[in-house]
Write a protein that holds these residues in place. Structure first.
Motif, PDB file in Angstrom:
ATOM      1  N   MET A 155      31.403  35.494  29.405  1.00 32.85           N
ATOM      2  CA  MET A 155      31.463  35.784  30.817  1.00 32.85           C
ATOM      3  C   MET A 155      30.795  37.133  31.090  1.00 32.85           C
ATOM      4  SD  MET A 155      34.787  36.472  33.248  1.00 32.85           S
ATOM      5  CE  MET A 155      35.444  34.838  33.154  1.00 32.85           C
ATOM      6  N   ALA A 156      29.897  37.138  32.059  1.00 35.11           N
ATOM      7  CA  ALA A 156      29.166  38.358  32.405  1.00 35.11           C
ATOM      8  C   ALA A 156      30.108  39.420  32.965  1.00 35.11           C
ATOM      9  CB  ALA A 156      28.069  38.039  33.413  1.00 35.11           C
ATOM     10  N   LYS A 157      29.877  40.661  32.584  1.00 35.69           N
ATOM     11  CA  LYS A 157      30.703  41.768  33.053  1.00 35.69           C
ATOM     12  C   LYS A 157      29.946  42.737  33.948  1.00 35.69           C
ATOM     13  CE  LYS A 157      33.702  41.649  29.043  1.00 35.69           C
ATOM     14  NZ  LYS A 157      34.213  42.367  27.886  1.00 35.69           N
ATOM     15  N   ARG A 158      28.609  42.649  33.926  1.00 37.23           N
ATOM     16  CA  ARG A 158      27.778  43.557  34.714  1.00 37.23           C
ATOM     17  C   ARG A 158      26.676  42.750  35.387  1.00 37.23           C
ATOM     18  NH1 ARG A 158      29.371  48.391  33.353  1.00 37.23           N
ATOM     19  NH2 ARG A 158      27.679  49.668  34.097  1.00 37.23           N
ATOM     20  N   ALA A 159      26.175  43.295  36.481  1.00 39.51           N
ATOM     21  CA  ALA A 159      25.083  42.640  37.199  1.00 39.51           C
ATOM     22  C   ALA A 159      24.267  43.690  37.932  1.00 39.51           C
ATOM     23  CB  ALA A 159      25.634  41.622  38.194  1.00 39.51           C
ATOM     24  N   ALA A 160      23.081  43.290  38.326  1.00 40.40           N
ATOM     25  CA  ALA A 160      22.246  44.094  39.222  1.00 40.40           C
ATOM     26  C   ALA A 160      21.747  43.154  40.310  1.00 40.40           C
ATOM     27  CB  ALA A 160      21.075  44.718  38.475  1.00 40.40           C
ATOM     28  N   ALA A 161      21.707  43.661  41.530  1.00 35.26           N
ATOM     29  CA  ALA A 161      21.318  42.804  42.647  1.00 35.26           C
ATOM     30  C   ALA A 161      20.692  43.613  43.772  1.00 35.26           C
ATOM     31  CB  ALA A 161      22.543  42.056  43.177  1.00 35.26           C
ATOM     32  N   LEU A 162      19.956  42.875  44.595  1.00 38.25           N
ATOM     33  CA  LEU A 162      19.446  43.388  45.860  1.00 38.25           C
ATOM     34  C   LEU A 162      20.221  42.661  46.945  1.00 38.25           C
ATOM     35  CD1 LEU A 162      15.606  42.869  45.277  1.00 38.25           C
ATOM     36  CD2 LEU A 162      16.920  44.915  44.753  1.00 38.25           C
ATOM     37  N   HIS A 163      20.400  43.293  48.100  1.00 37.60           N
ATOM     38  CA  HIS A 163      21.018  42.554  49.196  1.00 37.60           C
ATOM     39  C   HIS A 163      20.511  43.051  50.538  1.00 37.60           C
ATOM     40  CE1 HIS A 163      24.592  44.909  51.029  1.00 37.60           C
ATOM     41  NE2 HIS A 163      23.788  45.778  50.482  1.00 37.60           N
ATOM     42  N   ILE A 164      20.704  42.184  51.520  1.00 31.70           N
ATOM     43  CA  ILE A 164      20.425  42.501  52.917  1.00 31.70           C
ATOM     44  C   ILE A 164      21.732  42.240  53.655  1.00 31.70           C
ATOM     45  CG2 ILE A 164      19.107  41.914  54.989  1.00 31.70           C
ATOM     46  CD1 ILE A 164      16.906  40.801  53.096  1.00 31.70           C
ATOM     47  N   LEU A 165      22.220  43.218  54.390  1.00 32.62           N
ATOM     48  CA  LEU A 165      23.450  43.085  55.162  1.00 32.62           C
ATOM     49  C   LEU A 165      23.114  43.157  56.643  1.00 32.62           C
ATOM     50  CD1 LEU A 165      26.561  43.091  55.470  1.00 32.62           C
ATOM     51  CD2 LEU A 165      26.459  45.582  55.234  1.00 32.62           C
ATOM     52  N   ASP A 219      12.319  32.384  52.357  1.00 33.91           N
ATOM     53  CA  ASP A 219      11.902  31.075  51.855  1.00 33.91           C
ATOM     54  C   ASP A 219      10.413  30.833  52.076  1.00 33.91           C
ATOM     55  OD1 ASP A 219      14.499  30.560  51.039  1.00 33.91           O
ATOM     56  OD2 ASP A 219      14.980  29.277  52.767  1.00 33.91           O
ATOM     57  N   ASN A 220       9.855  31.508  53.082  1.00 32.10           N
ATOM     58  CA  ASN A 220       8.432  31.369  53.397  1.00 32.10           C
ATOM     59  C   ASN A 220       7.575  32.460  52.764  1.00 32.10           C
ATOM     60  OD1 ASN A 220       8.612  28.981  54.932  1.00 32.10           O
ATOM     61  ND2 ASN A 220       9.333  30.141  56.694  1.00 32.10           N
ATOM     62  N   GLY A 221       8.168  33.217  51.828  1.00 35.76           N
ATOM     63  CA  GLY A 221       7.371  34.152  51.046  1.00 35.76           C
ATOM     64  C   GLY A 221       7.441  35.617  51.413  1.00 35.76           C
ATOM     65  N   SER A 222       8.270  35.982  52.392  1.00 37.43           N
ATOM     66  CA  SER A 222       8.388  37.399  52.742  1.00 37.43           C
ATOM     67  C   SER A 222       9.014  38.188  51.599  1.00 37.43           C
ATOM     68  CB  SER A 222       9.233  37.573  54.008  1.00 37.43           C
ATOM     69  OG  SER A 222       8.546  37.078  55.132  1.00 37.43           O
ATOM     70  N   SER A 223       8.735  39.463  51.559  1.00 34.93           N
ATOM     71  CA  SER A 223       9.257  40.361  50.534  1.00 34.93           C
ATOM     72  C   SER A 223      10.721  40.712  50.817  1.00 34.93           C
ATOM     73  CB  SER A 223       8.425  41.646  50.506  1.00 34.93           C
ATOM     74  OG  SER A 223       9.124  42.682  49.854  1.00 34.93           O
ATOM     75  N   PHE A 224      11.587  40.491  49.818  1.00 34.10           N
ATOM     76  CA  PHE A 224      13.004  40.825  49.970  1.00 34.10           C
ATOM     77  C   PHE A 224      13.167  42.305  50.280  1.00 34.10           C
ATOM     78  CE2 PHE A 224      17.394  41.471  49.127  1.00 34.10           C
ATOM     79  CZ  PHE A 224      18.012  40.245  49.274  1.00 34.10           C
ATOM     80  N   SER A 225      12.499  43.145  49.518  1.00 34.34           N
ATOM     81  CA  SER A 225      12.637  44.595  49.691  1.00 34.34           C
ATOM     82  C   SER A 225      12.183  45.056  51.069  1.00 34.34           C
ATOM     83  CB  SER A 225      11.857  45.339  48.610  1.00 34.34           C
ATOM     84  OG  SER A 225      12.438  45.095  47.360  1.00 34.34           O
ATOM     85  N   GLN A 226      11.086  44.490  51.551  1.00 35.99           N
ATOM     86  CA  GLN A 226      10.592  44.884  52.872  1.00 35.99           C
ATOM     87  C   GLN A 226      11.552  44.459  53.978  1.00 35.99           C
ATOM     88  OE1 GLN A 226       6.578  43.412  53.241  1.00 35.99           O
ATOM     89  NE2 GLN A 226       5.740  45.074  52.004  1.00 35.99           N
ATOM     90  N   LEU A 227      12.088  43.233  53.875  1.00 37.43           N
ATOM     91  CA  LEU A 227      13.035  42.771  54.891  1.00 37.43           C
ATOM     92  C   LEU A 227      14.319  43.598  54.837  1.00 37.43           C
ATOM     93  CD1 LEU A 227      12.665  38.883  54.835  1.00 37.43           C
ATOM     94  CD2 LEU A 227      11.783  40.494  56.524  1.00 37.43           C
ATOM     95  N   ALA A 228      14.768  43.947  53.642  1.00 35.30           N
ATOM     96  CA  ALA A 228      15.965  44.786  53.514  1.00 35.30           C
ATOM     97  C   ALA A 228      15.726  46.146  54.167  1.00 35.30           C
ATOM     98  CB  ALA A 228      16.344  44.957  52.048  1.00 35.30           C
ATOM     99  N   LYS A 268      16.456  51.816  49.633  1.00 31.60           N
ATOM    100  CA  LYS A 268      15.931  51.431  48.319  1.00 31.60           C
ATOM    101  C   LYS A 268      15.573  49.953  48.295  1.00 31.60           C
ATOM    102  CE  LYS A 268      19.657  53.075  46.407  1.00 31.60           C
ATOM    103  NZ  LYS A 268      20.670  53.253  45.368  1.00 31.60           N
ATOM    104  N   GLY A 269      15.221  49.401  49.446  1.00 33.42           N
ATOM    105  CA  GLY A 269      14.849  47.993  49.520  1.00 33.42           C
ATOM    106  C   GLY A 269      16.012  47.054  49.233  1.00 33.42           C
ATOM    107  N   GLY A 270      17.227  47.532  49.467  1.00 35.93           N
ATOM    108  CA  GLY A 270      18.416  46.712  49.250  1.00 35.93           C
ATOM    109  C   GLY A 270      18.944  46.761  47.831  1.00 35.93           C
ATOM    110  N   ASP A 271      18.367  47.603  46.994  1.00 34.64           N
ATOM    111  CA  ASP A 271      18.753  47.664  45.580  1.00 34.64           C
ATOM    112  C   ASP A 271      20.120  48.336  45.426  1.00 34.64           C
ATOM    113  OD1 ASP A 271      18.928  47.856  42.822  1.00 34.64           O
ATOM    114  OD2 ASP A 271      16.966  48.800  42.572  1.00 34.64           O
TER     115      ASP A 271
END
Length: 93
Positions: free
Chosen positions: A1-11, A26-35, A46-49
């Motif tokens: 079972m994983a104990k650590r993770a790294a993720a980006l998010h947009i809130l 879904d249409n190819g936009s950059s996650f970091s730019q949208l965040a 930090k681009g949602g990091d």
């Protein structure tokens, strides 16, 4: 079972906004730019990091999504007390 993770998010505040951003991803936009443009979380600078975090550190629904979701796939909308999240899990270990 994983104990650590790294993720980006947009809130964002609404599910509708979250779904609209997911469609852009879904249409190819950059996650970091949208965040950077749309997220209401300080991580937007930090681009949602969120960096690496331990299981149980994040609020329940967010934590559950990260540790049960597929890596590099955009998850969401995930509703928490903060709003609606789109999450991109970079890795779990």
């Amino acid at each position: 079972m994983a104990k650590r993770a790294a993720a980006l998010h947009i809130l964002v505040k609404t599910e509708a906004e979250c779904l609209a951003l997911k469609e852009k991803l879904d249409n190819g936009s950059s996650f970091s730019q949208l965040a950077s443009r749309h997220s209401i979380c300080p991580s937007k600078r930090k681009g949602g990091d969120l960096g690496e975090f331990k299981r149980g550190t994040m609020v329940g629904p967010f934590d559950k999504a990260v540790f049960s979701g597929e890596e590099l796939k955009v998850l969401g909308p995930i509703k928490t007390k903060f709003g609606f999240h789109l999450i991109k899990v970079l890795y779990t270990k």
